[in-house]
Scaffold this active site. Structure first.
Site, PDB file in Angstrom:
ATOM      1  N   ARG A  13      -6.719  17.169   1.209  1.00 45.84           N
ATOM      2  CA  ARG A  13      -5.867  16.636   2.269  1.00 45.84           C
ATOM      3  C   ARG A  13      -5.994  17.583   3.440  1.00 45.84           C
ATOM      4  O   ARG A  13      -5.162  18.421   3.709  1.00 45.84           O
ATOM      5  CB  ARG A  13      -4.406  16.524   1.800  1.00 45.84           C
ATOM      6  CG  ARG A  13      -4.163  15.484   0.739  1.00 45.84           C
ATOM      7  CD  ARG A  13      -3.945  14.063   1.230  1.00 45.84           C
ATOM      8  NE  ARG A  13      -5.126  13.282   1.541  1.00 45.84           N
ATOM      9  CZ  ARG A  13      -5.162  11.950   1.524  1.00 45.84           C
ATOM     10  NH1 ARG A  13      -4.114  11.255   1.193  1.00 45.84           N
ATOM     11  NH2 ARG A  13      -6.251  11.300   1.861  1.00 45.84           N
TER      12      ARG A  13
ATOM     13  N   TYR B 202       2.863 -20.780 -10.191  1.00 45.07           N
ATOM     14  CA  TYR B 202       2.349 -20.439  -8.852  1.00 45.07           C
ATOM     15  C   TYR B 202       3.491 -20.461  -7.832  1.00 45.07           C
ATOM     16  O   TYR B 202       3.634 -19.584  -7.007  1.00 45.07           O
ATOM     17  CB  TYR B 202       1.269 -21.452  -8.467  1.00 45.07           C
ATOM     18  CG  TYR B 202       0.493 -21.087  -7.226  1.00 45.07           C
ATOM     19  CD1 TYR B 202      -0.646 -20.286  -7.324  1.00 45.07           C
ATOM     20  CD2 TYR B 202       0.878 -21.550  -5.968  1.00 45.07           C
ATOM     21  CE1 TYR B 202      -1.372 -19.960  -6.191  1.00 45.07           C
ATOM     22  CE2 TYR B 202       0.149 -21.216  -4.837  1.00 45.07           C
ATOM     23  CZ  TYR B 202      -0.975 -20.423  -4.947  1.00 45.07           C
ATOM     24  OH  TYR B 202      -1.688 -20.093  -3.830  1.00 45.07           O
TER      25      TYR B 202
ATOM     26  N   PHE C  78     -13.179  10.113   3.509  1.00 41.98           N
ATOM     27  CA  PHE C  78     -12.826  10.888   2.314  1.00 41.98           C
ATOM     28  C   PHE C  78     -12.942  10.065   1.031  1.00 41.98           C
ATOM     29  O   PHE C  78     -13.118  10.609  -0.044  1.00 41.98           O
ATOM     30  CB  PHE C  78     -11.421  11.493   2.437  1.00 41.98           C
ATOM     31  CG  PHE C  78     -10.309  10.474   2.529  1.00 41.98           C
ATOM     32  CD1 PHE C  78      -9.962   9.924   3.745  1.00 41.98           C
ATOM     33  CD2 PHE C  78      -9.634  10.076   1.392  1.00 41.98           C
ATOM     34  CE1 PHE C  78      -8.952   8.972   3.826  1.00 41.98           C
ATOM     35  CE2 PHE C  78      -8.617   9.130   1.460  1.00 41.98           C
ATOM     36  CZ  PHE C  78      -8.272   8.574   2.682  1.00 41.98           C
TER      37      PHE C  78
ATOM     38  N   LYS D  92       3.983   3.524  -6.453  1.00 43.24           N
ATOM     39  CA  LYS D  92       4.771   4.754  -6.525  1.00 43.24           C
ATOM     40  C   LYS D  92       6.233   4.409  -6.790  1.00 43.24           C
ATOM     41  O   LYS D  92       6.759   4.704  -7.836  1.00 43.24           O
ATOM     42  CB  LYS D  92       4.617   5.542  -5.232  1.00 43.24           C
ATOM     43  CG  LYS D  92       3.175   5.956  -5.005  1.00 43.24           C
ATOM     44  CD  LYS D  92       2.847   6.122  -3.569  1.00 43.24           C
ATOM     45  CE  LYS D  92       1.356   6.335  -3.397  1.00 43.24           C
ATOM     46  NZ  LYS D  92       0.977   6.355  -2.001  1.00 43.24           N
TER      47      LYS D  92
ATOM     48  N   ASP E 128       8.898   3.573   5.678  1.00 37.97           N
ATOM     49  CA  ASP E 128       7.899   3.538   4.610  1.00 37.97           C
ATOM     50  C   ASP E 128       8.549   4.238   3.420  1.00 37.97           C
ATOM     51  O   ASP E 128       8.711   5.457   3.409  1.00 37.97           O
ATOM     52  CB  ASP E 128       6.621   4.259   5.055  1.00 37.97           C
ATOM     53  CG  ASP E 128       5.554   4.287   3.950  1.00 37.97           C
ATOM     54  OD1 ASP E 128       5.893   4.047   2.785  1.00 37.97           O
ATOM     55  OD2 ASP E 128       4.386   4.576   4.272  1.00 37.97           O
TER      56      ASP E 128
ATOM     57  N   PHE F 259       0.164   8.376   7.834  1.00 37.22           N
ATOM     58  CA  PHE F 259      -0.497   8.288   6.546  1.00 37.22           C
ATOM     59  C   PHE F 259      -1.863   7.645   6.838  1.00 37.22           C
ATOM     60  O   PHE F 259      -1.990   6.870   7.778  1.00 37.22           O
ATOM     61  CB  PHE F 259       0.331   7.462   5.549  1.00 37.22           C
ATOM     62  CG  PHE F 259      -0.330   7.377   4.206  1.00 37.22           C
ATOM     63  CD1 PHE F 259      -0.489   8.520   3.441  1.00 37.22           C
ATOM     64  CD2 PHE F 259      -0.830   6.172   3.723  1.00 37.22           C
ATOM     65  CE1 PHE F 259      -1.139   8.459   2.213  1.00 37.22           C
ATOM     66  CE2 PHE F 259      -1.467   6.110   2.493  1.00 37.22           C
ATOM     67  CZ  PHE F 259      -1.633   7.260   1.740  1.00 37.22           C
ATOM     68  N   THR F 260      -2.865   7.985   6.026  1.00 38.10           N
ATOM     69  CA  THR F 260      -4.246   7.552   6.339  1.00 38.10           C
ATOM     70  C   THR F 260      -4.361   6.057   6.634  1.00 38.10           C
ATOM     71  O   THR F 260      -4.845   5.662   7.700  1.00 38.10           O
ATOM     72  CB  THR F 260      -5.186   7.891   5.167  1.00 38.10           C
ATOM     73  OG1 THR F 260      -4.572   7.443   3.956  1.00 38.10           O
ATOM     74  CG2 THR F 260      -5.437   9.387   5.070  1.00 38.10           C
TER      75      THR F 260
END
Ligand SMILES: *Cc1c(COP(=O)(O)O)cnc(C)c1O
Length: 482
Positions: A389, A80, A455, A266, A223, A132-133
């Site tokens: 999109r 941990y 969406f 990603k 980002d 970005f969303t």
């Protein structure tokens, strides 16, 4: 490197890897696809994976791992506190970006939550090349506002601009002067830009953004979720960087930033995320939120096995043979579709091949969600799952009216190292068939509309019985074939 010239004269992108674990795919018959699409509310997010032949929904968390990543997972240390796995992850992120501090998070949007919670106050303005969303949802949740400063070429579906994700630098400077630095907690660079087709920024443009931020004393945040594609584009399209290694380009980009966050779903070919920080003050401001929202500071909600895979995956992201595969397959798909007359976003970006739905379905009014209708139609035509999109991915205005997206795109994401070129050929063929039969495709309307991120969960129905007609035409053209 991975573009190989064939004796026949053709040039094809060639996979610089071999497949050693496989997953069986199924392709339900077209009538069944029609029924399944409706059962899923004409929302590709609500389809079951077992009913999908090619899953081109996203590149998030669905990229193939390498043998080296899988073997690294075995040595994960799940203490941990004080885990060796955590130390390895910190060391790798330090090596790649060169910043001293690191905070682990469970995925990219979690980093956005922590950043927004730490920095955004009501009335604040966050300039960025494009939103970005989830980034925007966290900023607006806290009373902030997003200002998009992408160059005008970025919003044109077709031109020959190699860096459509670039900032409009004069507009950035004007905005900072108008709004005042005290209302701008940070400027955010998204490299590359997810919602406008994975389009990259140039290193030169990032330098210019950084110079403006330094001049006014504003924090600059990157980002880096889609950085690996952007690195490849800088290397292959920006003349001044042709002789730089991917690592050198990465180091130079990092030298311009104060904070870099990423989704390891990603960047890193696994599942997780992280925030890399140059300044101790910033780290202290955010640190306390990690145990509160994510998990203890040494894992941030990630599985230690995934963290080991990320450590190796980040190294692989610095390898040209690895990072060129996605963009080259996408470029192949976009160019082939263009050659067959299908309207696609050009030049091809990263992430996926983007079809311009407003032109593809020019007969549909904007209120009938052309990109959503195209996504439903392509699943019926080929069992290929893409992602809308366009307007469905926007939120309504405060008065309840629709906010029409600037681009109506169907994204066909290319999960990295997952599909072969013959599968890509199949997707190209079904898109081409659909294009020839586009007059049959009608619109959609909401049956259930959530108020936030609609969406993801919204359910729609076709206007009229166009889907049955489309399936019947498919049967007529393809006979017994699936
Ligand atoms: C995917 C993505 C995110 C969010 O990452 P998740 O791990 O899916 O939460 C943030 N920013 C960009 C640019 C992305 O592409």
């Amino acid at each position: 490197m991975a573009h190989v010239k064939f004796f026949s004269g053709k040039t094809l992108p060639l996979e610089m890897h071999k497949v050693r674990i496989v997953q069986k795919l199924f392709l339900p018959p077209v009538e069944e696809r029609c029924r399944l699409m409706n059962a899923a509310g004409n929302n590709t997010f609500l389809l079951q994976n077992r009913d999908v032949f090619m899953d081109m929904l996203t590149d998030s968390g669905v990229n193939a791992m390498s043998d080296l990543q899988q073997s690294a997972m075995l040595r994960a240390d799940d203490a941990y506190a004080g885990s060796e796995t955590y130390n390895r992850m910190v060391a790798k992120v330090q090596e790649i970006f060169g910043f001293e501090y690191f905070l682990p998070v469970h995925q990219g949007r979690a980093a956005e939550n922590i950043l927004a919670t730490a920095f955004v106050k009501p009335g604040d303005v966050i300039p960025m090349n494009f939103h970005f969303t989830t980034t925007k949802a966290h900023i607006t949740r806290l009373g902030g506002r997003v200002e998009e400063l992408i160059i005008k070429e970025g919003l044109e579906p077709v031109n020959d601009c190699p860096f459509k994700g670039n900032f409009d630098i004069p507009r950035l400077e004007t905005l900072i002067q108008e709004v005042g630095v005290e209302k701008i907690p940070f400027v955010r660079i998204e490299a590359g830009t997810n919602l406008v087709g994975g389009q990259p920024l140039s290193l030169q443009n990032m330098r210019e953004v950084s110079a403006v931020c330094k001049k006014y004393g504003v924090r600059l945040i990157l980002d880096a979720s889609l950085l690996q594609d952007n690195l490849w584009f800088i290397k292959s399209r920006e003349a001044a960087c042709k002789n730089m290694t991917i690592r050198e380009i990465t180091t130079e980009i990092a030298s311009l930033m104060d904070i870099i966050y990423f989704s390891a779903r990603k960047l890193g070919f696994a599942r997780g995320g992280g925030i890399s920080l140059r300044h101790r003050e910033d780290e202290l401001r955010m640190k306390e939120f990690i145990p509160l929202y994510e998990g203890f500071l040494t894992y941030g909600g990630m599985s230690v096995r995934e963290m080991e895979a990320i450590v190796v995956g980040l190294d692989e992201s610095m390898d040209e043979d690895v990072i060129s595969q996605g963009p080259q397959f996408i470029e192949y798909m976009a160019n082939e579709l263009h050659r067959r007359g299908v309207p696609v976003v050009l030049p091809a970006g990263g992430l996926g091949c983007h079809i311009n739905a407003s032109e593809f379905l020019a007969h549909l009014p904007h209120e009938q969600y052309p990109a959503g209708a195209l996504a439903a139609a392509l699943y019926i035509a080929g069992g290929v799952r893409g992602m809308e999109r366009g307007t469905l991915s926007e939120q309504r205005n405060e008065d309840g009216s629709e906010r029409f997206a600037e681009l109506e795109l169907l994204r066909l994401a290319m999960p990295r190292r997952v599909y072969t070129l013959s599968q890509v050929e199949y997707a190209i063929d079904r898109v081409e068939w659909l294009y020839k039969n586009r007059a049959l495709v009608g619109g959609l309307r909401f049956v259930e509309e959530p108020s936030v991120l609609r969406f993801f969960f919204g359910r729609l129905e076709p206007i009229g019985n166009w889907q049955e007609k489309l399936a019947a035409k498919f049967r007529e053209d393809f006979g017994d074939s699936l």
